[in-house]
Enzyme design. Structure first.
Site, PDB file in Angstrom:
ATOM      1  N   TYR A 220       0.848  -1.206   0.000  1.00 51.62           N
ATOM      2  CA  TYR A 220       0.000   0.000   0.000  1.00 51.62           C
ATOM      3  C   TYR A 220       0.882   1.256   0.000  1.00 51.62           C
ATOM      4  O   TYR A 220       0.501   2.304  -0.512  1.00 51.62           O
ATOM      5  CB  TYR A 220      -0.980  -0.012   1.176  1.00 51.62           C
TER       6      TYR A 220
ATOM      7  N   LYS B 244      -3.266   8.288   3.094  1.00 50.99           N
ATOM      8  CA  LYS B 244      -4.454   8.051   3.938  1.00 50.99           C
ATOM      9  C   LYS B 244      -4.224   8.555   5.365  1.00 50.99           C
ATOM     10  O   LYS B 244      -5.172   9.028   6.007  1.00 50.99           O
ATOM     11  CB  LYS B 244      -4.837   6.569   3.952  1.00 50.99           C
TER      12      LYS B 244
ATOM     13  N   ILE C 110     -12.378  -4.072  -1.146  1.00 54.68           N
ATOM     14  CA  ILE C 110     -13.494  -4.389  -2.047  1.00 54.68           C
ATOM     15  C   ILE C 110     -12.927  -4.400  -3.458  1.00 54.68           C
ATOM     16  O   ILE C 110     -12.105  -3.542  -3.790  1.00 54.68           O
ATOM     17  CB  ILE C 110     -14.592  -3.291  -1.971  1.00 54.68           C
TER      18      ILE C 110
HETATM   19  P1  NAD Z   1     -12.490   3.581  -8.103  1.00 49.25           P
HETATM   20  O1  NAD Z   1     -11.375   3.405  -9.060  1.00 49.25           O
HETATM   21  O2  NAD Z   1     -13.838   3.157  -8.524  1.00 49.25           O
HETATM   22  O3  NAD Z   1     -12.565   5.087  -7.610  1.00 49.25           O
HETATM   23  C1  NAD Z   1     -11.456   5.945  -7.591  1.00 49.25           C
HETATM   24  C2  NAD Z   1     -11.914   7.257  -8.190  1.00 49.25           C
HETATM   25  O4  NAD Z   1     -10.918   8.255  -8.105  1.00 49.25           O
HETATM   26  C3  NAD Z   1     -12.278   7.112  -9.692  1.00 49.25           C
HETATM   27  O5  NAD Z   1     -13.606   7.485  -9.908  1.00 49.25           O
HETATM   28  C4  NAD Z   1     -11.325   8.098 -10.357  1.00 49.25           C
HETATM   29  O6  NAD Z   1     -11.898   8.753 -11.457  1.00 49.25           O
HETATM   30  C5  NAD Z   1     -11.092   9.080  -9.215  1.00 49.25           C
HETATM   31  N1  NAD Z   1      -9.919   9.936  -9.425  1.00 49.25           N
HETATM   32  C6  NAD Z   1      -8.617   9.563  -9.564  1.00 49.25           C
HETATM   33  N2  NAD Z   1      -7.864  10.646  -9.793  1.00 49.25           N
HETATM   34  C7  NAD Z   1      -8.695  11.729  -9.778  1.00 49.25           C
HETATM   35  C8  NAD Z   1      -8.521  13.128  -9.955  1.00 49.25           C
HETATM   36  N3  NAD Z   1      -7.303  13.645 -10.209  1.00 49.25           N
HETATM   37  N4  NAD Z   1      -9.597  13.945  -9.880  1.00 49.25           N
HETATM   38  C9  NAD Z   1     -10.825  13.434  -9.642  1.00 49.25           C
HETATM   39  N5  NAD Z   1     -11.067  12.114  -9.472  1.00 49.25           N
HETATM   40  C10 NAD Z   1     -10.000  11.278  -9.534  1.00 49.25           C
HETATM   41  O7  NAD Z   1     -12.021   2.806  -6.765  1.00 49.25           O
HETATM   42  P2  NAD Z   1     -12.648   2.743  -5.300  1.00 49.25           P
HETATM   43  O8  NAD Z   1     -12.028   1.539  -4.703  1.00 49.25           O
HETATM   44  O9  NAD Z   1     -14.100   2.878  -5.342  1.00 49.25           O
HETATM   45  O10 NAD Z   1     -11.991   4.010  -4.565  1.00 49.25           O
HETATM   46  C11 NAD Z   1     -12.739   5.059  -3.985  1.00 49.25           C
HETATM   47  C12 NAD Z   1     -12.152   5.463  -2.626  1.00 49.25           C
HETATM   48  O11 NAD Z   1     -12.312   4.373  -1.716  1.00 49.25           O
HETATM   49  C13 NAD Z   1     -10.673   5.797  -2.639  1.00 49.25           C
HETATM   50  O12 NAD Z   1     -10.425   6.876  -1.755  1.00 49.25           O
HETATM   51  C14 NAD Z   1     -10.041   4.545  -2.069  1.00 49.25           C
HETATM   52  O13 NAD Z   1      -8.798   4.818  -1.458  1.00 49.25           O
HETATM   53  C15 NAD Z   1     -11.087   4.181  -1.050  1.00 49.25           C
HETATM   54  N6  NAD Z   1     -11.034   2.805  -0.540  1.00 49.25           N
HETATM   55  C16 NAD Z   1     -11.082   1.743  -1.395  1.00 49.25           C
HETATM   56  C17 NAD Z   1     -11.032   0.443  -0.898  1.00 49.25           C
HETATM   57  C18 NAD Z   1     -11.064  -0.763  -1.813  1.00 49.25           C
HETATM   58  O14 NAD Z   1     -10.647  -1.830  -1.406  1.00 49.25           O
HETATM   59  N7  NAD Z   1     -11.567  -0.642  -3.032  1.00 49.25           N
HETATM   60  C19 NAD Z   1     -10.939   0.246   0.499  1.00 49.25           C
HETATM   61  C20 NAD Z   1     -10.898   1.357   1.341  1.00 49.25           C
HETATM   62  C21 NAD Z   1     -10.949   2.633   0.807  1.00 49.25           C
HETATM   63  O1  0WE Z   2      -7.057   2.969  -1.783  1.00 49.32           O
HETATM   64  C1  0WE Z   2      -7.071   1.933  -2.441  1.00 49.32           C
HETATM   65  C2  0WE Z   2      -6.686   1.957  -3.923  1.00 49.32           C
HETATM   66  C3  0WE Z   2      -5.730   3.067  -4.207  1.00 49.32           C
HETATM   67  C4  0WE Z   2      -5.135   3.118  -5.580  1.00 49.32           C
HETATM   68  C5  0WE Z   2      -5.088   2.072  -6.480  1.00 49.32           C
HETATM   69  C6  0WE Z   2      -4.474   2.247  -7.716  1.00 49.32           C
HETATM   70  C7  0WE Z   2      -4.325   1.145  -8.717  1.00 49.32           C
HETATM   71  C8  0WE Z   2      -4.141   1.658 -10.127  1.00 49.32           C
HETATM   72  C9  0WE Z   2      -4.531   4.314  -5.902  1.00 49.32           C
HETATM   73  N1  0WE Z   2      -3.921   4.504  -7.100  1.00 49.32           N
HETATM   74  C10 0WE Z   2      -3.896   3.494  -7.995  1.00 49.32           C
HETATM   75  N2  0WE Z   2      -3.232   3.718  -9.181  1.00 49.32           N
HETATM   76  C11 0WE Z   2      -3.271   2.847 -10.215  1.00 49.32           C
HETATM   77  O2  0WE Z   2      -2.618   3.071 -11.272  1.00 49.32           O
HETATM   78  N3  0WE Z   2      -7.428   0.754  -1.829  1.00 49.32           N
HETATM   79  C12 0WE Z   2      -7.701   0.759  -0.404  1.00 49.32           C
HETATM   80  C13 0WE Z   2      -7.460  -0.552  -2.523  1.00 49.32           C
HETATM   81  C14 0WE Z   2      -6.143  -1.187  -2.303  1.00 49.32           C
HETATM   82  O3  0WE Z   2      -5.047  -0.780  -2.987  1.00 49.32           O
HETATM   83  C15 0WE Z   2      -3.976  -1.518  -2.530  1.00 49.32           C
HETATM   84  C16 0WE Z   2      -4.409  -2.384  -1.535  1.00 49.32           C
HETATM   85  C17 0WE Z   2      -5.803  -2.169  -1.379  1.00 49.32           C
HETATM   86  C18 0WE Z   2      -6.708  -2.832  -0.406  1.00 49.32           C
HETATM   87  C19 0WE Z   2      -2.633  -1.462  -2.902  1.00 49.32           C
HETATM   88  C20 0WE Z   2      -1.729  -2.327  -2.296  1.00 49.32           C
HETATM   89  C21 0WE Z   2      -2.151  -3.185  -1.312  1.00 49.32           C
HETATM   90  C22 0WE Z   2      -3.493  -3.228  -0.914  1.00 49.32           C
END
Ligand code: NAD
Ligand code: 0WE
Length: 258
Positions: free
Chosen positions: A158, A165, A194
């Site tokens: 991460y 974060k 997720i």
């Molecule tokens: P996602 O890819 O669907 O959403 C990420 C969003 O960030 C996208 O809609 C993308 O367009 C937007 N984005 C990236 N750069 C941007 C910019 N410069 N300006 C505006 N928008 C921008 O993935 P997600 O997993 O739904 O992520 C949403 C949030 O949830 C993030 O903050 C992520 O860290 C957090 N999160 C995700 C998980 C997971 O496991 N998926 C767990 C905990 C927290």
């Molecule tokens: O916040 C996140 C995702 C963040 C994320 C993911 C990507 C992949 C593609 C931010 N930037 C990028 N850039 C890319 O080009 N999560 C909480 C999901 C997530 O990401 C991980 C995790 C988990 C969970 C990355 C490493 C290890 C665990």
């Protein structure tokens, strides 16, 4: 009862039907909120069309391009909110980005540019959006952001996102302190892993999900819908006494020591 009728909610971060922000938008809509949706614009407008088709059933009254790295787009977004609604009640910050190379390998190899990019998009943006939302939240408001356990504990790979974060979670506290006197609450939801566009691009996410399925008290991962329901709670009057908090929606995973 959870009732958001008459509330104006701006939701960022919908990329597709797996986005956490999509689960949130659906729950806010179901609770009666009037939605504004922002999307990350790309040159060809492909992303715009995809997101527009997806959100159409929620009949958003605003649909706006907003790259948080672009101050003019942020200003234009809130100008449009002011023009259309005159005020804002709810802001959902649900976006993050780091270079893919920085989400694997040695953390110490993170470049200054990569560090700045991750913190700019994933953490600073909560400030810039909140600053623009503040004068529009004239009847109080609720701001919710999405965070992850990797901001408080080391999760392999991460890396720089963990630092982003950690900054984001501290932003929640400083913003809550500042905006409390305007009756604006600021909270974070720390979601368990997720499968989404962002997480699926990460190597080993399936192994992490299986680990949660074994270790978490609920023995399963959470869904976008569950994160959406908790967000609706934090946006509603049911949570009127709660600000500056990080609420874990992770099947209880974070309490385990072994
Ligand atoms: P996602 O890819 O669907 O959403 C990420 C969003 O960030 C996208 O809609 C993308 O367009 C937007 N984005 C990236 N750069 C941007 C910019 N410069 N300006 C505006 N928008 C921008 O993935 P997600 O997993 O739904 O992520 C949403 C949030 O949830 C993030 O903050 C992520 O860290 C957090 N999160 C995700 C998980 C997971 O496991 N998926 C767990 C905990 C927290
Ligand atoms: O916040 C996140 C995702 C963040 C994320 C993911 C990507 C992949 C593609 C931010 N930037 C990028 N850039 C890319 O080009 N999560 C909480 C999901 C997530 O990401 C991980 C995790 C988990 C969970 C990355 C490493 C290890 C665990």
């Amino acid at each position: 009862m959870l009732d958001l009728t008459g509330k104006h909610a701006l939701v960022t971060g919908i990329a597709n039907n797996r986005s956490i922000a999509w689960g949130i938008a659906q729950q806010l809509h179901a609770a009666g909120a009037d939605l504004g949706i922002t999307y990350l614009p790309d040159e060809k407008g492909k992303h715009e069309r995809k997101v527009k088709d997806l959100v159409e059933p929620l009949s958003p009254s605003l649909f706006l391009p907003c790259n948080v790295q672009n101050d003019e787009q942020v200003t234009a977004t809130f100008d449009a909110v002011k023009e259309k609604w005159g005020k804002l009640d709810i802001l959902v910050h649900c976006l993050a980005f780091a270079n893919r190379d920085d989400l694997t390998g040695d953390f110490s190899a993170t470049s200054r540019e990569g560090f700045q990019l991750a913190l700019d998009i994933s953490a600073y943006s909560l400030l810039s959006l909140s600053k623009a939302a503040k004068p529009l939240m004239t009847e109080g408001g609720s701001i919710v952001t999405l965070t992850y356990l990797g901001g408080v504990r080391v999760i392999p790979n991460y890396n720089v996102m963990g630092i982003a974060k950690a900054a984001l979670e501290m932003n929640v506290r400083y913003l809550a302190s500042e905006l409390g006197s305007s009756n604006i609450r600021v909270n974070g939801i720390s979601a368990g892993p997720i499968r989404t566009l962002a997480s699926s691009a990460v190597g080993g996410i399936l192994d992490m999900i299986h680990h949660v399925e074994e270790m978490a008290p609920l023995r399963r991962t959470v869904t976008q819908e569950e994160v959406g329901k908790a967000t609706a709670f934090l946006c509603s009057d049911l949570s009127s006494g709660i600000t500056g908090q990080i609420l874990y929606v992770d099947s209880g995973y974070n309490i385990m020591g072994m």
